[in-house]
Design an enzyme around this catalytic site. Structure first.
Site, mmCIF file in Angstrom:
data_model
loop_
_atom_site.group_PDB
_atom_site.id
_atom_site.type_symbol
_atom_site.label_atom_id
_atom_site.label_comp_id
_atom_site.label_asym_id
_atom_site.label_seq_id
_atom_site.Cartn_x
_atom_site.Cartn_y
_atom_site.Cartn_z
ATOM 1 C CG HIS A 1 6.215 -11.383 -6.346
ATOM 2 N ND1 HIS A 1 5.896 -12.434 -5.516
ATOM 3 C CD2 HIS A 1 5.958 -11.822 -7.605
ATOM 4 C CE1 HIS A 1 5.476 -13.457 -6.245
ATOM 5 N NE2 HIS A 1 5.495 -13.109 -7.519
ATOM 6 C CB CYS B 1 4.695 -12.291 0.986
ATOM 7 S SG CYS B 1 6.383 -11.817 0.647
ATOM 8 N NE ARG C 1 -0.823 -13.367 1.086
ATOM 9 C CZ ARG C 1 -0.295 -14.535 1.430
ATOM 10 N NH1 ARG C 1 0.612 -14.597 2.389
ATOM 11 N NH2 ARG C 1 -0.662 -15.642 0.835
#
Lengths: 51, 259
Positions: free
Chosen positions: B142, B214, B223
């Site tokens: 993340h 992300c 991405r």
């Protein structure tokens, strides 16, 4: 709505305030623990994998 | 006649509008709480769990550097390679000096969002190479929320060290490039980055590591991908890579950290 809730609660004003605070804390806890994690599976702004 | 009674005599229409307004206010507060949960609380919970996971490994810390001893040897022969981890098994730790001296994150098998990435930190794409193996050691993490192990991925510069530790071995990779791709561009985690799926795979000669996160932040549109190439390895029992000691990075269990 909140006015009606206030009138339904028993006791003097400080007892009612205490009850409302406990209620609010319980609702926040339920949201943080179960509701929001469930919602977040549908709100995907942080996906990071390919494929 | 009290003020209360006068207000209540406004009729059913006023009451409906009043309740509707209160519902809207409630909805606003709940949305605000959701943002607080997503941007703050998920970090609190995930970081706590990841720290517990890291310390529960109970891996032997590297020996402290003796001032008189020679620096540990950086080995560039074939490194030892662990077998593929089970789903959810924490098999490695990632240290990145660029992410700060206290940065360390677990790496677990699998890239399932709920089970791995939202809880354990960095995930390893199943069946991509393992640390030190020929091919591409591909990971996802993340960039925002849930402990955000790859929060600073865009700060990485060419030449930066990515230091992976398994139970027995240090593997040092160096960043060589980054790219921004769409989520369907799986060639970034091919054994040779860029090799299209279905293309014949030539004999592998290089050891890659890939990070995906992300992009842009708080969006699922694209991405952010960083590729690194293997530099050297050393057994943990011989010491700590200079990339960590020079940057003052705290190694779990090492003397001075107090575990």
């Amino acid at each position: 709505m909140y006015g009606a809730l206030w009138r339904v609660l028993p006791g003097p004003w400080w007892v009612r305030t205490l009850i409302l605070l406990v209620l609010a804390a319980a609702i926040v806890a339920v949201c943080f623990e179960w509701v929001f994690p469930w919602v977040s599976t549908y709100v995907s702004f942080n996906q990071n994998t390919v494929g | 006649m009290s003020a209360h009674a006068r207000v209540r005599r406004g009729g059913a229409g006023t009451a409906v509008v009043g309740v509707f307004g209160e519902l809207l206010i409630t909805a606003g507060v709940v949305l605000g709480l959701f943002v607080v949960w997503q941007l703050w609380w998920t970090d609190v919970v995930a970081l706590r769990e990841q720290q517990q996971v890291l310390h529960a490994l109970q891996w032997e810390p590297p020996p402290p550097a003796a001032s008189a001893a020679p620096a540990p040897v950086e080995r560039r022969d074939d490194p030892p390679v662990d077998p593929q981890p089970a789903f959810g098994q924490v098999f490695a730790q990632l240290y990145v000096p660029r992410f700060g001296p206290t940065y360390v994150s677990p790496i677990a098998g699998g890239v399932d969002r709920e089970q791995i990435l939202d809880r354990l930190g960095i995930g390893h794409y199943p069946d991509t190479a393992m640390p030190g193996e020929l091919g591409n050691f591909a990971t996802a993490g993340h960039r925002t929320t849930f402990g955000k192990p790859y929060n600073l991925i865009a700060d990485l510069q060419d030449g930066d060290a990515l230091v992976v530790r398994t139970r027995t071995t240090w593997y040092v990779y160096r960043v060589v490039s980054h790219e921004i791709v769409y989520p369907w561009q799986v060639e970034v985690i091919s054994p040779i980055p860029g090799l299209k799926p279905g293309d014949p795979i030539p004999p592998l000669t290089e050891r890659w590591m890939t990070m995906t996160a992300c992009h842009p932040m708080f969006s699922a549109r694209q991405r952010y991908v960083v590729h690194a190439k293997f530099d050297y390895w050393m057994p943990v029992s011989e010491g700590t890579p200079k990339e960590l000691t020079d940057a003052g990075v705290k190694v779990i269990g090492a003397v001075g950290e107090g575990s």
